[in-house]
Design a protein around this motif. Structure first.
Motif, PDB file in Angstrom:
ATOM      1  N   PHE A  46     -19.556  70.993 -11.868  1.00  0.00           N
ATOM      2  CA  PHE A  46     -18.630  71.271 -10.773  1.00  0.00           C
ATOM      3  C   PHE A  46     -19.354  71.234  -9.427  1.00  0.00           C
ATOM      4  N   ASN A  47     -20.570  71.807  -9.385  1.00  0.00           N
ATOM      5  CA  ASN A  47     -21.331  71.822  -8.143  1.00  0.00           C
ATOM      6  C   ASN A  47     -21.790  70.429  -7.731  1.00  0.00           C
ATOM      7  N   GLN A  48     -21.797  69.493  -8.688  1.00  0.00           N
ATOM      8  CA  GLN A  48     -22.094  68.093  -8.376  1.00  0.00           C
ATOM      9  C   GLN A  48     -20.820  67.322  -8.042  1.00  0.00           C
ATOM     10  N   ARG A  49     -19.714  68.058  -7.866  1.00  0.00           N
ATOM     11  CA  ARG A  49     -18.399  67.496  -7.566  1.00  0.00           C
ATOM     12  C   ARG A  49     -17.892  66.598  -8.703  1.00  0.00           C
ATOM     13  N   LYS A  50     -18.300  66.937  -9.918  1.00  0.00           N
ATOM     14  CA  LYS A  50     -17.824  66.240 -11.106  1.00  0.00           C
ATOM     15  C   LYS A  50     -16.818  67.145 -11.819  1.00  0.00           C
ATOM     16  N   ALA A  51     -15.722  67.429 -11.112  1.00  0.00           N
ATOM     17  CA  ALA A  51     -14.759  68.404 -11.613  1.00  0.00           C
ATOM     18  C   ALA A  51     -14.102  67.948 -12.910  1.00  0.00           C
ATOM     19  N   THR A  52     -13.770  66.664 -13.003  1.00  0.00           N
ATOM     20  CA  THR A  52     -13.109  66.166 -14.214  1.00  0.00           C
ATOM     21  C   THR A  52     -13.988  66.373 -15.442  1.00  0.00           C
ATOM     22  N   GLU A  53     -15.297  66.110 -15.299  1.00  0.00           N
ATOM     23  CA  GLU A  53     -16.225  66.284 -16.417  1.00  0.00           C
ATOM     24  C   GLU A  53     -16.469  67.759 -16.719  1.00  0.00           C
ATOM     25  N   ALA A  54     -16.281  68.624 -15.722  1.00  0.00           N
ATOM     26  CA  ALA A  54     -16.536  70.059 -15.922  1.00  0.00           C
ATOM     27  C   ALA A  54     -15.415  70.735 -16.693  1.00  0.00           C
ATOM     28  N   ILE A  55     -14.190  70.201 -16.586  1.00  0.00           N
ATOM     29  CA  ILE A  55     -13.026  70.875 -17.171  1.00  0.00           C
ATOM     30  C   ILE A  55     -13.193  71.156 -18.665  1.00  0.00           C
ATOM     31  N   PRO A  56     -13.619  70.211 -19.512  1.00  0.00           N
ATOM     32  CA  PRO A  56     -13.744  70.510 -20.952  1.00  0.00           C
ATOM     33  C   PRO A  56     -14.695  71.666 -21.248  1.00  0.00           C
ATOM     34  N   PHE A  57     -15.740  71.818 -20.450  1.00  0.00           N
ATOM     35  CA  PHE A  57     -16.690  72.915 -20.684  1.00  0.00           C
ATOM     36  C   PHE A  57     -16.046  74.262 -20.388  1.00  0.00           C
ATOM     37  N   PHE A  58     -15.260  74.341 -19.310  1.00  0.00           N
ATOM     38  CA  PHE A  58     -14.564  75.599 -19.011  1.00  0.00           C
ATOM     39  C   PHE A  58     -13.530  75.902 -20.089  1.00  0.00           C
ATOM     40  N   GLU A  59     -12.835  74.864 -20.572  1.00  0.00           N
ATOM     41  CA  GLU A  59     -11.824  75.070 -21.607  1.00  0.00           C
ATOM     42  C   GLU A  59     -12.478  75.552 -22.915  1.00  0.00           C
ATOM     43  N   GLN A  60     -13.635  74.977 -23.257  1.00  0.00           N
ATOM     44  CA  GLN A  60     -14.331  75.408 -24.476  1.00  0.00           C
ATOM     45  C   GLN A  60     -14.846  76.835 -24.328  1.00  0.00           C
ATOM     46  N   ALA A  61     -15.324  77.172 -23.120  1.00  0.00           N
ATOM     47  CA  ALA A  61     -15.795  78.540 -22.884  1.00  0.00           C
ATOM     48  C   ALA A  61     -14.661  79.535 -23.082  1.00  0.00           C
ATOM     49  N   LEU A  62     -13.455  79.179 -22.661  1.00  0.00           N
ATOM     50  CA  LEU A  62     -12.303  80.067 -22.814  1.00  0.00           C
ATOM     51  C   LEU A  62     -11.854  80.156 -24.265  1.00  0.00           C
TER      52      LEU A  62
END
Length: 665
Positions: A46-62
């Motif tokens: 996300f901090n690299q402005r790669k929000a689309t790639e970050a979404i699956p990691f947040f979803e898995q964390a949840l």
């Protein structure tokens, strides 16, 4: 809308007090190690402005830890960043629910604050004010009443309440696309037109991100005999470059252009964006000239608006000495053609935040502009303020929001209102599933509630020629208020074509003088006092060609702005403008001798009319002599009713026959 350099940087609510994309959320205690590892990987992307790639990691964390508030908030931010507002809103609401929906006073920090502010931002952006209000009311209780954060939330709450009220009481407008033929490039915005609404200039965003100025004409064609907008073309190769050119303004006649150019190597200016001018002669636009260091600074100058005659310039700048971040400034062009030191409009126009895209109506008294500092429906809204020079409260009135649906939860960038005050033109962001798409040029009929605030103007258009040869002349046209003897505007006709457009405000009595070296000046009279727009043809436009008589034996003209009481020969005070104009002509042409001839209509005693016409002519001669013109150059004569200008006994014919003429001897 795009983040164009010469226009507005659009799309983010300015009330937010936390840097939304760089918010650090650090409450990862009580989460599983796997959830924290997934969350950390998502944060890095996300901090690299790669929000689309970050979404699956947040979803898995949840999925690992459903009560992981920080991951829920970051997921909302990632959805918002990738323009999925509904999914972002669901994530934020889930985070708020995990906090029990009731943050304690002073506790709205970190994840909780991000969830509340993210939800509110989306709801305001979508115009869902009724949902935003209770959310913000709860959020407000998290801060001390006089704290800076509380004031920012209070402002967002004021926007939500105003927006809710505005949507419930819409203004009667029906915006429609101006023309399918204008849909070129990625977006079109900042439309401006000539006084006759026959020429349009607008900014076009190209696919590669460059902004250019385009123009289109309204004309008849084989497939549209009733007329329509033709396919736009680039304004001029002298103006458009690979750099950004945009946000233009035109004088009423369409021959003076001021526009914004942002530097990246081709043009060397004073700041990041400067104002330039170009003059049109015939069909050719001149090479643009930077308006110089009086107007342009090392800061940002953009979004110009010219008065109808091109003598006043309003523009946006963030230079020092303003009221806020970006303010509206005004400069006047002096008799030498130089722009004077700009003046900040101050209160009540400018705010501590941003104003944008000023538009001064052709009447010179109505100022439309965009602002994110005045309370509106969110982001930039359009406002109207009126100048009251003759009022006890002189100056600009408190700006009035133009209302919904002219303004919406989206940023409204600019507005152009026709000279006759009946139509408005603006750029509108077409949306799909709550996400802004391309910006297009729309138009609507100005509603009655706004039309009452905009005094319409009439306009004259025509060609100035040599009366003997019919060749076009470059002439000066001066509009004077005969009641005050004040100059209202000065324009010139095109040197190649002789064409001109002159604006005549409603509710006045005017003298219009057409003059050129080596010619007698032409005097025209227009009286719009105590008449309705229908009675005067106000706003409909008048075609009036002017043939100027070369100075020579037998050349003559009528003095249409001399005024006498019925049956009397004393000149009224309103005649001063005409008398001064004639005296100045004689001083510039010191060898010219003239005859002043008085004429009456056919009513009354012929002998009395003859004497009255002679005395009126003599009154003019006597006044010129008092102004320093040698009596040996002047002759007064009265013709009574013996030399009518036109035949007939109608009121109009008789009015034309009652006149004072001047003839070269």
């Amino acid at each position: 809308m795009n983040r164009n350099r010469s226009g507005l940087k659009l799309g983010v609510l300015r009330w937010l007090f936390i840097a939304h994309w760089s918010l650090v959320i650090g409450h990862c205690q009580a989460q599983s190690k796997k959830a924290v590892d997934l969350y950390t990987q998502g944060i890095n992307l996300f901090n690299q402005r790669k929000a689309t790639e970050a979404i699956p990691f947040f979803e898995q964390a949840l999925r690992e830890t459903p009560a992981f508030v920080d991951a829920q908030v970051r997921l909302g931010q990632a959805y918002e960043f990738t323009r999925r507002p509904e999914m972002a809103l669901n994530a934020y609401r889930a985070a708020i629910a995990l906090q029990g929906n009731q943050p304690a006073t002073g506790s709205a920090t970190g994840a909780t604050a991000a969830a509340y502010q993210g939800s509110a931002q989306i709801l305001l952006k979508l115009g869902r004010y009724s949902e935003a209000i209770p959310l913000l009311e709860v959020f407000l209780r998290s801060f001390a009443p006089e704290s800076a954060k509380a004031k920012q939330v209070q402002r967002a709450l004021a926007i939500a309440r105003y927006g809710q009220e505005a949507v419930q009481h819409p203004v009667a407008v029906n915006p429609k696309p101006l023309s399918e033929s204008l849909k070129i490039g990625e977006s079109q915005y900042f439309p401006v037109l000539t006084a006759d609404e026959q020429t349009l200039v607008f900014t076009m965003l190209k696919p590669e991100g460059d902004e250019d100025l385009m123009t289109a004409t309204f004309a008849e064609s084989s497939d549209r005999p009733e007329g329509g907008w033709q396919t736009p073309t680039p304004l001029s190769a002298n103006i458009n470059t690979p750099d950004n050119e945009g946000t233009a303004s035109l004088s009423a006649d369409g021959r003076l252009l001021v526009f914004t150019a942002c530097q990246s190597g081709i043009r060397q200016g004073f700041g990041s964006c400067d104002l330039y001018s170009s003059q049109k002669t015939g069909d050719i636009w001149s090479v643009p000239q930077n308006l110089g260091p009086t107007i342009n600074t090392r800061d940002y100058e953009s979004q110009p608006s010219l008065s109808a005659d091109g003598r006043q310039l309003y523009f946006i700048s963030n230079r020092p000495g303003g009221s806020g971040q970006r303010d509206i400034w005004r400069s006047t062009r002096d008799a030498s053609g130089n722009w004077t030191e700009p003046v900040n409009l101050g209160k009540p126009i400018n705010t501590p935040l941003n104003e944008a895209s000023p538009f001064l109506h052709a009447n010179g008294q109505a100022l439309f502009f965009a602002s994110d500092g005045h309370i509106g429906l969110g982001g930039y809204d359009l406002f109207l303020s009126r100048n009251r020079p003759d009022s006890l409260k002189a100056g600009w009135s408190t700006p009035v929001n133009l209302g919904y649906p002219i303004n919406t939860s989206e940023d409204q960038a600019s507005l152009f209102v026709s000279a006759n005050g009946t139509k408005a033109y603006y750029s509108f962001e077409e949306q799909k599933e709550g996400v802004s798409q391309k910006s297009r040029i729309y138009t609507f009929d100005l509603p009655a509630i706004l039309r009452e605030q905009v005094r319409p103007v009439n306009y004259l258009k025509g060609i100035v020629t040599d009366a003997r040869s019919s060749k076009p002349i470059s002439a000066t046209l001066d509009l004077i208020d005969v009641r005050t003897n004040q100059s209202l505007s000065r324009i010139s006709s095109d040197a190649q074509t002789g064409q001109y457009v002159a604006v005549l405000p409603a509710g006045g009595e005017y003298a219009l003088y057409v003059s050129a070296p080596g010619y007698l000046f032409k005097s025209l009279s227009f009286n719009y006092l105590d008449k309705t727009s229908t009675e005067t043809g106000m706003g409909q436009g008048v075609s009036l060609d002017a043939g100027l008589e070369p100075i020579g034996a037998t050349s003559k003209e009528t003095l249409n702005n001399l005024f006498f009481e019925t049956g009397r020969y004393e000149l009224s005070g309103k005649s001063l403008t005409e008398l001064e104009r004639l005296a100045d002509f004689l001083k510039v042409n010191p060898t010219t001798r003239i005859e002043i001839a008085g004429h009456t209509d056919d009513r009354g005693d012929p002998a009395a009319n003859l004497e009255l016409s002679r005395k009126r002519a003599q009154a003019v001669v006597d006044y010129l002599a008092r102004m320093g013109v040698s009596p040996t150059r002047l002759k007064a004569i009265g013709y009574g009713k013996t030399r009518p200008a036109v035949k007939g006994v109608t009121d109009e014919a008789r009015q034309r026959n009652r006149r004072i003429e001047w003839r070269v001897m």
